[in-house]
Enzyme design. Sequence first.
Site, PDB file in Angstrom:
ATOM      1  N   GLY A  56     -23.347   4.605  -1.858  1.00 16.44           N
ATOM      2  CA  GLY A  56     -22.402   5.306  -2.732  1.00 16.44           C
ATOM      3  C   GLY A  56     -22.111   4.426  -3.930  1.00 16.44           C
TER       4      GLY A  56
ATOM      5  N   VAL B 264     -20.404   1.567  -4.421  1.00 12.58           N
ATOM      6  CA  VAL B 264     -20.632   0.123  -4.292  1.00 12.58           C
ATOM      7  C   VAL B 264     -22.065  -0.165  -3.840  1.00 12.58           C
ATOM      8  CG1 VAL B 264     -19.908  -2.023  -3.198  1.00 12.58           C
ATOM      9  CG2 VAL B 264     -18.196  -0.275  -3.721  1.00 12.58           C
TER      10      VAL B 264
ATOM     11  N   LYS C 201       0.862  -1.176   0.000  1.00 12.05           N
ATOM     12  CA  LYS C 201       0.000   0.000   0.000  1.00 12.05           C
ATOM     13  C   LYS C 201       0.897   1.223   0.000  1.00 12.05           C
ATOM     14  CE  LYS C 201      -4.480   0.985   0.495  1.00 12.05           C
ATOM     15  NZ  LYS C 201      -5.666   0.296   0.028  1.00 12.05           N
TER      16      LYS C 201
HETATM   17  P1  NAD Z   1     -18.444   5.926  -1.620  1.00 10.60           P
HETATM   18  O1  NAD Z   1     -17.782   7.079  -0.957  1.00 10.60           O
HETATM   19  O2  NAD Z   1     -18.835   6.048  -3.058  1.00 10.60           O
HETATM   20  O3  NAD Z   1     -19.781   5.553  -0.822  1.00 10.60           O
HETATM   21  C1  NAD Z   1     -19.896   5.596   0.562  1.00 10.60           C
HETATM   22  C2  NAD Z   1     -21.332   5.998   0.884  1.00 10.60           C
HETATM   23  O4  NAD Z   1     -21.512   5.902   2.297  1.00 10.60           O
HETATM   24  C3  NAD Z   1     -21.655   7.433   0.481  1.00 10.60           C
HETATM   25  O5  NAD Z   1     -22.905   7.491  -0.178  1.00 10.60           O
HETATM   26  C4  NAD Z   1     -21.702   8.164   1.813  1.00 10.60           C
HETATM   27  O6  NAD Z   1     -22.559   9.292   1.802  1.00 10.60           O
HETATM   28  C5  NAD Z   1     -22.194   7.071   2.730  1.00 10.60           C
HETATM   29  N1  NAD Z   1     -21.908   7.273   4.143  1.00 10.60           N
HETATM   30  C6  NAD Z   1     -20.847   7.871   4.717  1.00 10.60           C
HETATM   31  N2  NAD Z   1     -20.963   7.875   6.051  1.00 10.60           N
HETATM   32  C7  NAD Z   1     -22.135   7.244   6.324  1.00 10.60           C
HETATM   33  C8  NAD Z   1     -22.827   6.938   7.526  1.00 10.60           C
HETATM   34  N3  NAD Z   1     -22.343   7.282   8.722  1.00 10.60           N
HETATM   35  N4  NAD Z   1     -23.995   6.246   7.437  1.00 10.60           N
HETATM   36  C9  NAD Z   1     -24.509   5.912   6.224  1.00 10.60           C
HETATM   37  N5  NAD Z   1     -23.915   6.224   5.066  1.00 10.60           N
HETATM   38  C10 NAD Z   1     -22.740   6.865   5.116  1.00 10.60           C
HETATM   39  O7  NAD Z   1     -17.515   4.682  -1.364  1.00 10.60           O
HETATM   40  P2  NAD Z   1     -17.533   3.256  -2.099  1.00 10.60           P
HETATM   41  O8  NAD Z   1     -16.494   3.228  -3.143  1.00 10.60           O
HETATM   42  O9  NAD Z   1     -18.932   2.894  -2.421  1.00 10.60           O
HETATM   43  O10 NAD Z   1     -17.000   2.319  -0.920  1.00 10.60           O
HETATM   44  C11 NAD Z   1     -17.820   1.959   0.163  1.00 10.60           C
HETATM   45  C12 NAD Z   1     -17.027   1.110   1.143  1.00 10.60           C
HETATM   46  O11 NAD Z   1     -16.538  -0.064   0.481  1.00 10.60           O
HETATM   47  C13 NAD Z   1     -15.775   1.797   1.698  1.00 10.60           C
HETATM   48  O12 NAD Z   1     -15.569   1.339   3.011  1.00 10.60           O
HETATM   49  C14 NAD Z   1     -14.658   1.298   0.797  1.00 10.60           C
HETATM   50  O13 NAD Z   1     -13.415   1.312   1.441  1.00 10.60           O
HETATM   51  C15 NAD Z   1     -15.114  -0.130   0.558  1.00 10.60           C
HETATM   52  N6  NAD Z   1     -14.583  -0.735  -0.661  1.00 10.60           N
HETATM   53  C16 NAD Z   1     -14.847  -0.175  -1.869  1.00 10.60           C
HETATM   54  C17 NAD Z   1     -14.361  -0.770  -3.020  1.00 10.60           C
HETATM   55  C18 NAD Z   1     -14.662  -0.188  -4.371  1.00 10.60           C
HETATM   56  O14 NAD Z   1     -14.460  -0.894  -5.379  1.00 10.60           O
HETATM   57  N7  NAD Z   1     -15.145   1.027  -4.463  1.00 10.60           N
HETATM   58  C19 NAD Z   1     -13.596  -1.948  -2.950  1.00 10.60           C
HETATM   59  C20 NAD Z   1     -13.351  -2.527  -1.689  1.00 10.60           C
HETATM   60  C21 NAD Z   1     -13.856  -1.897  -0.554  1.00 10.60           C
END
Ligand code: NAD
Length: 365
Positions: free
Chosen positions: A182, A184, A80
């Site tokens: 969001g 995912v 990382k």
């Molecule tokens: P993103 O920022 O697009 O979505 C996160 C969503 O969560 C947003 O809509 C945000 O408003 C909401 N949020 C934030 N705080 C909150 C709360 N307290 N209660 C409810 N909703 C809340 O992120 P993402 O890319 O969709 O990733 C989501 C999670 O999955 C993260 O933890 C990320 O590390 C993990 N992840 C993502 C990927 C990927 O491919 N994007 C891969 C592995 C892990």
Amino acid sequence: MGVFEHINGDGFEQIVFFSDDRSSLRAIVAVHSTALGPALGGTRFWPYPNEEAALVDVLRLARGMTLKAAAAGLDLGGGKAVIIGDPKRLKSEELLRAYGRFISTLGGRYITAEDVGTSLADMDIVRRETRWVTGCSHTYGGSGDPSPVTAYGVLQGMKACALEAFGAAELKGLRVGVQGVGKVGYALCGYLAEEGAEVIVTDVDAGNLARAVSDFGVETIPLDRIYALDVDIFAPCAMGAVINDHTLSELNCRIVAGSANNVLARDEHGEKLKDLGIVYAPDFVVNAGGIINISDELQGYNRERAIKRVESIFETLQSVFAIAREQDMSTVAAASEYAYERIRKISRLRLVRAADNCPAPRVEP
Ligand code: NAD
């Protein structure tokens, strides 16, 4: 505390500090393990309060990537990188290209990708200076945004959990509470709607909520009511540490499976979930769709092959659940066991070399 105190006993192979004054680049790359292959992991661009906080974070994240890649059956190790500073203020073409040049000096021991604070577009810039980057846009032959594929992987994981908890790998008619719609979470809602699940969502972002409601007809619930919601599956797709001392007693579900990283505040919460009879899909197994997808770029991206591999999350979780049952341990402990066992077995094979000392053959999963 010094650098060596942080890394002692944890088997880190290499930690590199890069700095370029002119572009204000200060970066740390941690290569935890290359036992299975080059260390792959994203670049986090974050305003850490100090260098020690950045170091602690990059080490923690790199270690996690070793487990994630190993459990996903990839020929990749864990690493990382962090760039210290506020991306909104500091990010520039010059900084990203300087970063790319430094990554190149590692000769492929570390392969980077996007993470919090960096984007697909940033990786396209980094790529102009190094080939050791993945998760680029389609224009450059990359795989594009990994989020929908991560969601598809979570869906496979949920089916494995349903099989474990209810005896059928079916989501039809199940109630699923999704925290965070969001990138995912939104895609996951789409898949769940197609499967005929009943979906209830919450989010701090009203726009994201409205999009999920209008596109998939999901129900919404206030933020603080998601934990106690009477559902079959709780899917954390927002932030980490949501399973903790406070939320555990509220949970009213049979399964926890979502995309968020570091879902458990502490590993012992995995034990508590087991005691409560809740099937937990370890985060680093169930959210591996994204890394599986971007890693496919290293062989020339082929979506069909990538998706096939993402589907194997179903079988991986079945193996993890079997270990947990046989050894009466939490699923998170079983998943670590599964990953380390694979590292032990496959890295042993790499001792077998041809007489001319050519690289060890690739072992396809
Ligand atoms: P993103 O920022 O697009 O979505 C996160 C969503 O969560 C947003 O809509 C945000 O408003 C909401 N949020 C934030 N705080 C909150 C709360 N307290 N209660 C409810 N909703 C809340 O992120 P993402 O890319 O969709 O990733 C989501 C999670 O999955 C993260 O933890 C990320 O590390 C993990 N992840 C993502 C990927 C990927 O491919 N994007 C891969 C592995 C892990």
